[in-house]
Scaffold this motif. Structure first.
Motif, PDB file in Angstrom:
ATOM      1  N   GLU A 158      84.847 -67.675   4.346  1.00 16.86           N
ATOM      2  CA  GLU A 158      85.660 -67.882   5.545  1.00 16.86           C
ATOM      3  C   GLU A 158      84.779 -67.862   6.797  1.00 16.86           C
ATOM      4  N   ILE A 159      83.845 -66.922   6.856  1.00 19.24           N
ATOM      5  CA  ILE A 159      82.938 -66.858   8.008  1.00 19.24           C
ATOM      6  C   ILE A 159      82.104 -68.130   8.102  1.00 19.24           C
ATOM      7  N   PHE A 160      81.623 -68.598   6.944  1.00 23.25           N
ATOM      8  CA  PHE A 160      80.797 -69.810   6.940  1.00 23.25           C
ATOM      9  C   PHE A 160      81.595 -71.023   7.425  1.00 23.25           C
ATOM     10  N   SER A 161      82.877 -71.083   7.046  1.00 19.80           N
ATOM     11  CA  SER A 161      83.690 -72.217   7.485  1.00 19.80           C
ATOM     12  C   SER A 161      83.857 -72.210   9.005  1.00 19.80           C
ATOM     13  N   HIS A 162      83.963 -71.013   9.610  1.00 23.03           N
ATOM     14  CA  HIS A 162      84.040 -70.912  11.069  1.00 23.03           C
ATOM     15  C   HIS A 162      82.734 -71.405  11.695  1.00 23.03           C
ATOM     16  N   LEU A 163      81.596 -70.977  11.125  1.00 18.84           N
ATOM     17  CA  LEU A 163      80.300 -71.415  11.665  1.00 18.84           C
ATOM     18  C   LEU A 163      80.124 -72.923  11.510  1.00 18.84           C
ATOM     19  N   GLN A 164      80.558 -73.438  10.364  1.00 14.35           N
ATOM     20  CA  GLN A 164      80.476 -74.882  10.135  1.00 14.35           C
ATOM     21  C   GLN A 164      81.206 -75.648  11.228  1.00 14.35           C
ATOM     22  N   SER A 165      82.422 -75.202  11.509  1.00 14.98           N
ATOM     23  CA  SER A 165      83.236 -75.897  12.500  1.00 14.98           C
ATOM     24  C   SER A 165      82.673 -75.724  13.907  1.00 14.98           C
ATOM     25  N   ALA A 166      82.223 -74.508  14.219  1.00 12.08           N
ATOM     26  CA  ALA A 166      81.758 -74.225  15.574  1.00 12.08           C
ATOM     27  C   ALA A 166      80.498 -75.008  15.922  1.00 12.08           C
ATOM     28  N   PHE A 167      79.594 -75.166  14.947  1.00 10.46           N
ATOM     29  CA  PHE A 167      78.300 -75.798  15.223  1.00 10.46           C
ATOM     30  C   PHE A 167      78.167 -77.163  14.566  1.00 10.46           C
ATOM     31  N   ASP A 168      79.286 -77.698  14.074  1.00 16.36           N
ATOM     32  CA  ASP A 168      79.297 -79.025  13.470  1.00 16.36           C
ATOM     33  C   ASP A 168      78.208 -79.151  12.400  1.00 16.36           C
ATOM     34  N   LEU A 169      78.140 -78.176  11.514  1.00 13.18           N
ATOM     35  CA  LEU A 169      77.145 -78.161  10.448  1.00 13.18           C
ATOM     36  C   LEU A 169      77.625 -79.001   9.279  1.00 13.18           C
ATOM     37  N   PRO A 170      76.696 -79.621   8.558  1.00 13.99           N
ATOM     38  CA  PRO A 170      77.103 -80.376   7.366  1.00 13.99           C
ATOM     39  C   PRO A 170      77.607 -79.425   6.278  1.00 13.99           C
ATOM     40  N   ALA A 171      78.437 -79.953   5.422  1.00 15.12           N
ATOM     41  CA  ALA A 171      78.962 -79.137   4.328  1.00 15.12           C
ATOM     42  C   ALA A 171      77.828 -78.737   3.398  1.00 15.12           C
ATOM     43  N   ALA A 172      77.827 -77.493   2.984  1.00 17.02           N
ATOM     44  CA  ALA A 172      76.790 -76.991   2.070  1.00 17.02           C
ATOM     45  C   ALA A 172      77.145 -77.393   0.649  1.00 17.02           C
ATOM     46  N   THR A 173      76.179 -77.918  -0.050  1.00 11.62           N
ATOM     47  CA  THR A 173      76.385 -78.310  -1.449  1.00 11.62           C
ATOM     48  C   THR A 173      75.254 -77.756  -2.298  1.00 11.62           C
ATOM     49  N   PRO A 174      75.189 -76.448  -2.461  1.00 11.93           N
ATOM     50  CA  PRO A 174      74.130 -75.869  -3.293  1.00 11.93           C
ATOM     51  C   PRO A 174      74.315 -76.256  -4.749  1.00 11.93           C
ATOM     52  N   GLU A 175      73.204 -76.239  -5.483  1.00 12.48           N
ATOM     53  CA  GLU A 175      73.283 -76.591  -6.900  1.00 12.48           C
ATOM     54  C   GLU A 175      74.197 -75.641  -7.651  1.00 12.48           C
ATOM     55  N   SER A 176      74.164 -74.385  -7.290  1.00  9.16           N
ATOM     56  CA  SER A 176      75.085 -73.422  -7.895  1.00  9.16           C
ATOM     57  C   SER A 176      75.550 -72.479  -6.788  1.00  9.16           C
ATOM     58  N   PRO A 177      76.827 -72.241  -6.691  1.00  6.05           N
ATOM     59  CA  PRO A 177      77.320 -71.378  -5.606  1.00  6.05           C
ATOM     60  C   PRO A 177      76.803 -69.951  -5.778  1.00  6.05           C
ATOM     61  N   PRO A 178      76.513 -69.263  -4.670  1.00  5.72           N
ATOM     62  CA  PRO A 178      75.977 -67.894  -4.754  1.00  5.72           C
ATOM     63  C   PRO A 178      77.086 -66.886  -5.065  1.00  5.72           C
ATOM     64  N   SER A 179      77.726 -67.072  -6.217  1.00  4.35           N
ATOM     65  CA  SER A 179      78.885 -66.243  -6.539  1.00  4.35           C
ATOM     66  C   SER A 179      78.613 -65.275  -7.680  1.00  4.35           C
ATOM     67  N   GLU A 180      77.389 -65.267  -8.204  1.00  7.11           N
ATOM     68  CA  GLU A 180      77.098 -64.394  -9.329  1.00  7.11           C
ATOM     69  C   GLU A 180      76.262 -63.207  -8.897  1.00  7.11           C
ATOM     70  N   PHE A 181      76.758 -62.015  -9.140  1.00  8.71           N
ATOM     71  CA  PHE A 181      75.986 -60.805  -8.930  1.00  8.71           C
ATOM     72  C   PHE A 181      75.410 -60.383 -10.276  1.00  8.71           C
TER      73      PHE A 181
END
Length: 452
Positions: A158-181
């Motif tokens: 959610e925080i990243f989506s706010h930063l994306q919108s605020a600074f007109d950043l391109p959508a992040a498309t990592p090879e694998s999402p950083p969701s694994e601990f």
């Protein structure tokens, strides 16, 4: 601006904090009404439970967290989640402002102030209350406010989506999402969350959830569970236990359970945690715990001081008390029932020696009652000054190796005028008066043993 939420769905205020001193009496009636409301909820009589909760609210004037909790349970059962959330917020905030130590919380007044100030200054706002409530999931939290893996990932997204919108950043498309601990780290987090929840007086269901989740994520964590059971149930302090040395090699365990951590200096009465940890072990392994407990805590030659933290204090607050003033040299109960753990085999002959007094005048003819495993064994005198009794425990009252000894304090007439004088004295002397009524005080509670 992140407006933090609080674990309304699953976190409950600690035992021992019900209602403060109130002018005009009514404490006894409030406690009787609470018992009646809990029975009505258990029987599914929602209308009666709500009616009783409203009577409780008329007595406590909004200072009783349990009153709002009962209303919330009724709203949930009637599928009114928005109403339930409002009542749970009031339950959380009922303790704010009382001169008692409480767990960290962000009350609604502060949450609203953060949102207003941020909006007025042009800041973007991520209100966790909206995200967590709308999504409907219950496992965003590990305890009262610390986020779970799911809560962390959703918040960061959610925080990243706010930063994306605020600074007109391109959508992040990592090879694998950083969701694994790392599975072991996540499992250890849940295991320590079980410890933390237990030491804040949370339910067996909540403690057990974290233990089962830890095993589900990383089955090998059973080795750590064995070590944890060993260290929390020995009489020796942590730094003297080999099992703690094994656990402390892991940084996250060392940080939370380190002997220098001031909240972890002394051990607790760990019956709820023991139940949860034993539930994921084999039957033979659970039986070994009983043998360890007897070896460590059954001392026929010396007896046992039941006022030691290991035998009476399940939570942080029950160790240090619910006041902000200087500690006293005896145990004070802010609950109608005081619980103690006694480790003794069924074959033992147990004698209890108690010195106690009541804080206020009880109902005429009603004194404390001592029970062992729910069986009444002694009716004590309604004494306002210190008095001692010796109680021989009947053999048939003992069950297994772990006995629960309880003191059931009588209903009392809490004297508001005397309490007001105490407040004035403490204010003038720079101290703190007790905010919660005290049911009874125990100076000595000791068990001695003899064998047939």
């Amino acid at each position: 601006m992140i407006v933090p939420d609080w674990n309304l769905g699953r976190w409950r205020n600690e035992p021992g904090v019900a209602i403060p001193f109130l002018p005009g009496g009514g404490h006894g009636r409030w406690y009787r009404l609470r018992e009646e409301a809990e029975r009505a909820l258990a029987e599914g009589d929602l209308a009666h439970a709500l009616e009783i909760a409203n009577e409780m609210g008329a007595i406590d004037g909004g200072s009783g967290a349990d009153t709002f909790e009962i209303r919330a349970q009724v709203a949930l059962a009637q599928n009114r989640p928005a109403d339930a959330r409002r009542e749970l917020e009031k339950s959380r905030d009922a303790l704010v402002g009382l001169p008692i130590p409480t767990g960290p919380r962000c009350p609604a007044s502060l949450q609203d102030a953060l949102e207003r100030a941020a909006t007025a200054s042009g800041m973007r706002v991520f209100d966790q209350r909206e995200r967590f409530a709308v999504d409907g999931r219950e496992r965003y939290f590990m305890d009262y406010c610390h986020l779970s893996r799911e809560g962390l990932l959703d918040s960061v997204q959610e925080i990243f989506s706010h930063l994306q919108s605020a600074f007109d950043l391109p959508a992040a498309t990592p090879e694998s999402p950083p969701s694994e601990f790392p599975p072991e780290d996540e499992a250890l987090a849940h295991l320590l969350a079980a410890v933390h929840n237990a030491h804040h007086g949370q339910s067996d269901a909540e403690i057990g959830f974290h233990v089962r989740k830890a095993v589900e994520i990383f089955p090998q964590i059973r080795d750590d569970i064995h070590s944890l059971l060993d260290v929390v149930n020995r009489r020796a302090p942590r730094w003297m236990c080999e099992s703690f040395e094994r656990l402390a090699k892991k940084a996250v365990v060392n940080r939370y359970l380190h002997p220098r951590n001031p909240t972890e200096w002394d051990k607790f009465e760990e019956t709820p945690l023991n139940r949860a940890l034993s539930s994921v072990l084999e039957e033979a392994e659970a039986a070994a715990l009983s043998e360890l407990m007897l070896a460590e805590h059954f001392t026929p030659s010396k007896g046992v001081d039941l006022l030691d933290y290991q035998y009476r204090a399940r939570t942080f607050r029950s160790r240090f008390g619910h006041g902000l003033g200087l500690p006293v040299g005896f145990f004070r109960s802010c609950e109608p029932v005081s619980r103690f753990r006694l480790i003794a085999p069924q074959s033992a002959r147990v004698t209890l020696k108690i010195t106690y007094r009541l804080a206020f005048d009880p109902t005429p003819g009603c004194g404390p009652e001592v029970r062992v495993n729910g069986r009444a064994i002694a009716a004590l005198a309604p004494a306002r000054s210190w008095v001692s009794f010796v109680i021989d425990v009947p053999e048939e009252a003992l069950v297994g190796a772990g006995q629960e000894v309880t003191i059931h304090w009588p209903e009392q007439d809490f004297d508001w005028s005397a309490h007001r004088r105490e407040i004035e004295y403490c204010v003038n002397s720079g101290g703190f008066a007790d905010a919660l009524p005290i049911f009874g005080e125990v100076f000595r509670f000791r068990a001695t043993f003899s064998t047939p």
